[in-house]
Design an enzyme around this catalytic site. Structure first.
Site, PDB file in Angstrom:
ATOM      1  N   TYR A 211      -9.054  15.720  -5.443  1.00 51.40           N
ATOM      2  CA  TYR A 211      -8.083  15.059  -6.402  1.00 51.40           C
ATOM      3  C   TYR A 211      -6.991  16.233  -6.936  1.00 51.40           C
ATOM      4  O   TYR A 211      -5.703  15.938  -6.882  1.00 51.40           O
ATOM      5  CB  TYR A 211      -8.754  14.614  -7.533  1.00 51.40           C
ATOM      6  CG  TYR A 211      -7.879  13.783  -8.511  1.00 51.40           C
ATOM      7  CD1 TYR A 211      -7.232  12.490  -8.313  1.00 51.40           C
ATOM      8  CD2 TYR A 211      -7.743  14.279  -9.902  1.00 51.40           C
ATOM      9  CE1 TYR A 211      -6.569  12.183  -9.300  1.00 51.40           C
ATOM     10  CE2 TYR A 211      -7.165  13.798 -10.708  1.00 51.40           C
ATOM     11  CZ  TYR A 211      -6.416  12.528 -10.491  1.00 51.40           C
ATOM     12  OH  TYR A 211      -5.511  11.823 -11.415  1.00 51.40           O
TER      13      TYR A 211
ATOM     14  N   SER B  44      -1.345  15.249 -13.346  1.00 49.25           N
ATOM     15  CA  SER B  44      -2.346  15.104 -13.999  1.00 49.25           C
ATOM     16  C   SER B  44      -2.587  16.601 -14.788  1.00 49.25           C
ATOM     17  O   SER B  44      -2.083  17.576 -14.298  1.00 49.25           O
ATOM     18  CB  SER B  44      -3.499  14.869 -13.101  1.00 49.25           C
ATOM     19  OG  SER B  44      -4.818  15.024 -13.891  1.00 49.25           O
TER      20      SER B  44
ATOM     21  N   ASP C 243       0.970  -1.111  -0.107  1.00 48.12           N
ATOM     22  CA  ASP C 243       0.133  -0.056  -0.052  1.00 48.12           C
ATOM     23  C   ASP C 243       0.831   1.102   0.010  1.00 48.12           C
ATOM     24  O   ASP C 243       1.673   1.529   0.922  1.00 48.12           O
ATOM     25  CB  ASP C 243      -0.901   0.035   1.181  1.00 48.12           C
ATOM     26  CG  ASP C 243      -1.791   1.280   1.352  1.00 48.12           C
ATOM     27  OD1 ASP C 243      -1.552   2.199   0.614  1.00 48.12           O
ATOM     28  OD2 ASP C 243      -2.686   1.144   2.077  1.00 48.12           O
TER      29      ASP C 243
ATOM     30  N   LYS D 223      -2.726  16.458  -6.998  1.00 51.58           N
ATOM     31  CA  LYS D 223      -1.929  16.436  -8.240  1.00 51.58           C
ATOM     32  C   LYS D 223      -1.311  17.828  -8.513  1.00 51.58           C
ATOM     33  O   LYS D 223      -0.222  17.773  -8.925  1.00 51.58           O
ATOM     34  CB  LYS D 223      -2.981  16.202  -9.499  1.00 51.58           C
ATOM     35  CG  LYS D 223      -3.510  14.738  -9.386  1.00 51.58           C
ATOM     36  CD  LYS D 223      -2.453  13.712  -9.365  1.00 51.58           C
ATOM     37  CE  LYS D 223      -2.885  12.343  -9.284  1.00 51.58           C
ATOM     38  NZ  LYS D 223      -1.707  11.148  -9.445  1.00 51.58           N
TER      39      LYS D 223
HETATM   40  N1  LIG Z   1      -7.044   8.227 -16.202  1.00 54.73           N
HETATM   41  C1  LIG Z   1      -6.866   9.209 -16.358  1.00 54.73           C
HETATM   42  O1  LIG Z   1      -7.539   9.867 -17.104  1.00 54.73           O
HETATM   43  C2  LIG Z   1      -5.670   9.900 -15.433  1.00 54.73           C
HETATM   44  C3  LIG Z   1      -4.956   9.375 -14.341  1.00 54.73           C
HETATM   45  N2  LIG Z   1      -3.941  10.219 -14.156  1.00 54.73           N
HETATM   46  C4  LIG Z   1      -2.988   9.527 -12.949  1.00 54.73           C
HETATM   47  O2  LIG Z   1      -2.442   8.356 -13.514  1.00 54.73           O
HETATM   48  C5  LIG Z   1      -2.381   7.338 -12.331  1.00 54.73           C
HETATM   49  C6  LIG Z   1      -2.996   6.083 -12.778  1.00 54.73           C
HETATM   50  O3  LIG Z   1      -4.253   6.260 -13.080  1.00 54.73           O
HETATM   51  P1  LIG Z   1      -5.312   5.100 -13.838  1.00 54.73           P
HETATM   52  O4  LIG Z   1      -4.226   4.291 -14.352  1.00 54.73           O
HETATM   53  O5  LIG Z   1      -6.132   6.031 -14.566  1.00 54.73           O
HETATM   54  O6  LIG Z   1      -6.046   4.580 -12.638  1.00 54.73           O
HETATM   55  P2  LIG Z   1      -6.538   3.278 -12.130  1.00 54.73           P
HETATM   56  O7  LIG Z   1      -7.525   3.447 -11.074  1.00 54.73           O
HETATM   57  O8  LIG Z   1      -7.168   2.639 -13.233  1.00 54.73           O
HETATM   58  O9  LIG Z   1      -5.326   2.513 -11.640  1.00 54.73           O
HETATM   59  C7  LIG Z   1      -4.537   3.114 -10.423  1.00 54.73           C
HETATM   60  C8  LIG Z   1      -4.053   1.882  -9.695  1.00 54.73           C
HETATM   61  O10 LIG Z   1      -3.379   2.067  -8.625  1.00 54.73           O
HETATM   62  C9  LIG Z   1      -3.659   1.223  -7.203  1.00 54.73           C
HETATM   63  N3  LIG Z   1      -3.698   1.945  -6.119  1.00 54.73           N
HETATM   64  C10 LIG Z   1      -4.498   2.632  -5.741  1.00 54.73           C
HETATM   65  N4  LIG Z   1      -4.228   3.156  -4.483  1.00 54.73           N
HETATM   66  C11 LIG Z   1      -3.207   2.284  -3.993  1.00 54.73           C
HETATM   67  C12 LIG Z   1      -2.495   2.219  -2.904  1.00 54.73           C
HETATM   68  N5  LIG Z   1      -2.668   3.100  -1.677  1.00 54.73           N
HETATM   69  N6  LIG Z   1      -1.281   1.299  -3.011  1.00 54.73           N
HETATM   70  C13 LIG Z   1      -0.995   0.734  -4.042  1.00 54.73           C
HETATM   71  N7  LIG Z   1      -1.933   0.795  -5.152  1.00 54.73           N
HETATM   72  C14 LIG Z   1      -3.033   1.646  -5.317  1.00 54.73           C
HETATM   73  C15 LIG Z   1      -5.127   0.660  -7.843  1.00 54.73           C
HETATM   74  O11 LIG Z   1      -5.577  -0.395  -7.120  1.00 54.73           O
HETATM   75  C16 LIG Z   1      -5.233   0.738  -9.204  1.00 54.73           C
HETATM   76  O12 LIG Z   1      -4.575  -0.807  -9.649  1.00 54.73           O
HETATM   77  C17 LIG Z   1      -3.011   7.709 -11.249  1.00 54.73           C
HETATM   78  O13 LIG Z   1      -2.012   8.605 -10.293  1.00 54.73           O
HETATM   79  C18 LIG Z   1      -3.988   9.045 -11.780  1.00 54.73           C
HETATM   80  O14 LIG Z   1      -4.272   9.969 -10.773  1.00 54.73           O
HETATM   81  C19 LIG Z   1      -3.479  11.391 -14.373  1.00 54.73           C
HETATM   82  C20 LIG Z   1      -4.448  12.224 -15.324  1.00 54.73           C
HETATM   83  C21 LIG Z   1      -5.392  11.356 -15.832  1.00 54.73           C
HETATM   84  C1  LIG Z   2      -9.746  13.757 -15.285  1.00 50.80           C
HETATM   85  C2  LIG Z   2      -8.087  13.685 -14.837  1.00 50.80           C
HETATM   86  O1  LIG Z   2      -7.516  14.743 -15.241  1.00 50.80           O
HETATM   87  C3  LIG Z   2      -7.626  12.921 -14.059  1.00 50.80           C
HETATM   88  C4  LIG Z   2      -8.227  11.618 -13.788  1.00 50.80           C
HETATM   89  O2  LIG Z   2      -6.362  13.011 -13.648  1.00 50.80           O
END
Ligand SMILES: NC(=O)C1=CN([C@@H]2O[C@H](COP(=O)(O)OP(=O)(O)OC[C@H]3O[C@@H](n4cnc5c(N)ncnc54)[C@H](O)[C@@H]3O)[C@@H](O)[C@H]2O)C=CC1
Ligand SMILES: CC(=O)C(C)=O
Length: 256
Positions: free
Chosen positions: A152, A139, A59, A156
């Site tokens: 959020y 982000s 975590d 970021k």
């Molecule tokens: N999807 C989007 O449009 C965007 C995502 N991001 C950022 O990119 C990163 C990845 O995002 P996604 O792949 O979209 O998210 P997602 O939710 O699909 O995947 C995130 C992963 O992080 C894991 N996670 C969450 N909390 C955790 C913890 N405490 N310890 C270990 N693992 C943990 C989750 O279990 C999941 O597998 C994040 O930091 C998100 O904020 C930034 C901009 C846009």
């Molecule tokens: C909407 C967005 O910018 C995220 C999930 O980072």
């Protein structure tokens, strides 16, 4: 010997795509997840593609667990070179709905996870006596205000500040620290956000996604692989003279 990269939140979405891309770039990869099932499945896919991959449970909000994950990656592969602090959570919180609990949880995971990841990686790089690269997930919501993402967005924006600050602190040790700032990426996180925003407005999912997607100059949502390609650059030698930077990968959304 292969360089070693650790990616947090590597069981799905952007983290999974980064792990697979860095494997294709020639890295051995340590995949960290809050639970083991998804990271084990991705690690297996990489191993089946003749890659070196291990799955580690941690975590990222727990400092000791992050340090232990970095140690496990080193113990398994015999080196440690790149840390990708990708894991995060995205509560949708109109300002009147922010509670101390929601704020604290997002801070613990997004901000805490990034700080512990930087500490653990930099400690290991210094112990090994060589340089290293740290890459943090910010982000577009860390560059401009997004309605309903008060909590959020605050985490970021903080991650960009932490990136700039630690880049200066760690430069003397040959450690670079950069951030990537995706726009709207089709992942489970973004689908959840769009659904929640739509539910709150009593509208369909497509309307929720449109609230985020309508200003994208390139007129398409991005895929996790679009982000992974830019992280590949930050993890590789072509970005060696770059530190403290936030790379915006938003299809021309924020500043168009
Ligand atoms: N999807 C989007 O449009 C965007 C995502 N991001 C950022 O990119 C990163 C990845 O995002 P996604 O792949 O979209 O998210 P997602 O939710 O699909 O995947 C995130 C992963 O992080 C894991 N996670 C969450 N909390 C955790 C913890 N405490 N310890 C270990 N693992 C943990 C989750 O279990 C999941 O597998 C994040 O930091 C998100 O904020 C930034 C901009 C846009
Ligand atoms: C909407 C967005 O910018 C995220 C999930 O980072």
């Amino acid at each position: 010997m292969k360089k070693v990269a650790l990616i947090t939140g590597a069981g799905q979405g952007i983290g999974e795509a980064i792990a697979k891309r860095l494997h294709h770039d020639g890295f051995a990869v340590a995949l960290v997840g809050r639970t083991l099932d998804k990271v084990e499945a991705v690690a297996k896919e990489i191993q089946n593609d003749h890659g070196d991959a291990i799955a580690i449970q941690a975590d990222v909000a727990e400092r000791d667990e992050v340090f232990a994950a970095v140690q496990k990656a080193y113990d398994h592969f015999g080196d440690f070179n790149v840390m990708v602090n990708n894991a995060g959570v995205a509560p949708t919180t109109p300002i009147f709905e922010v509670t101390p609990e929601v704020l604290a949880e997002a801070e613990r995971i997004n901000v805490g996870g990034t700080v512990w990841g930087i500490q653990a990686a930099a400690t290991m790089f210094k112990k090994l006596g060589h340089s290293g690269k740290i890459i943090n997930a910010s982000s577009q919501a860390g560059m401009t205000g997004n309605p309903n993402l008060t909590v959020y967005g605050s985490t970021k924006f903080a991650i960009r500040g932490i990136t700039e600050t630690t880049a200066k602190e760690l430069a003397d040790d040959g450690i670079t620290v950069n951030a990537f700032c995706p726009g709207i990426v089709v992942t489970p996180m973004m689908n959840d956000i769009a659904q929640q925003v739509a539910d709150k407005a009593g509208k369909p999912f497509e309307w929720g996604m449109e609230q985020f997607a309508k200003d994208i100059a390139l007129k398409r949502l991005s895929q996790p692989e679009d982000v992974a390609g830019c992280v590949s650059y930050l993890a590789g030698p072509d970005s060696n003279y770059m530190t403290g930077q936030s790379l915006l990968i938003d299809g021309g959304m924020v500043f168009n």
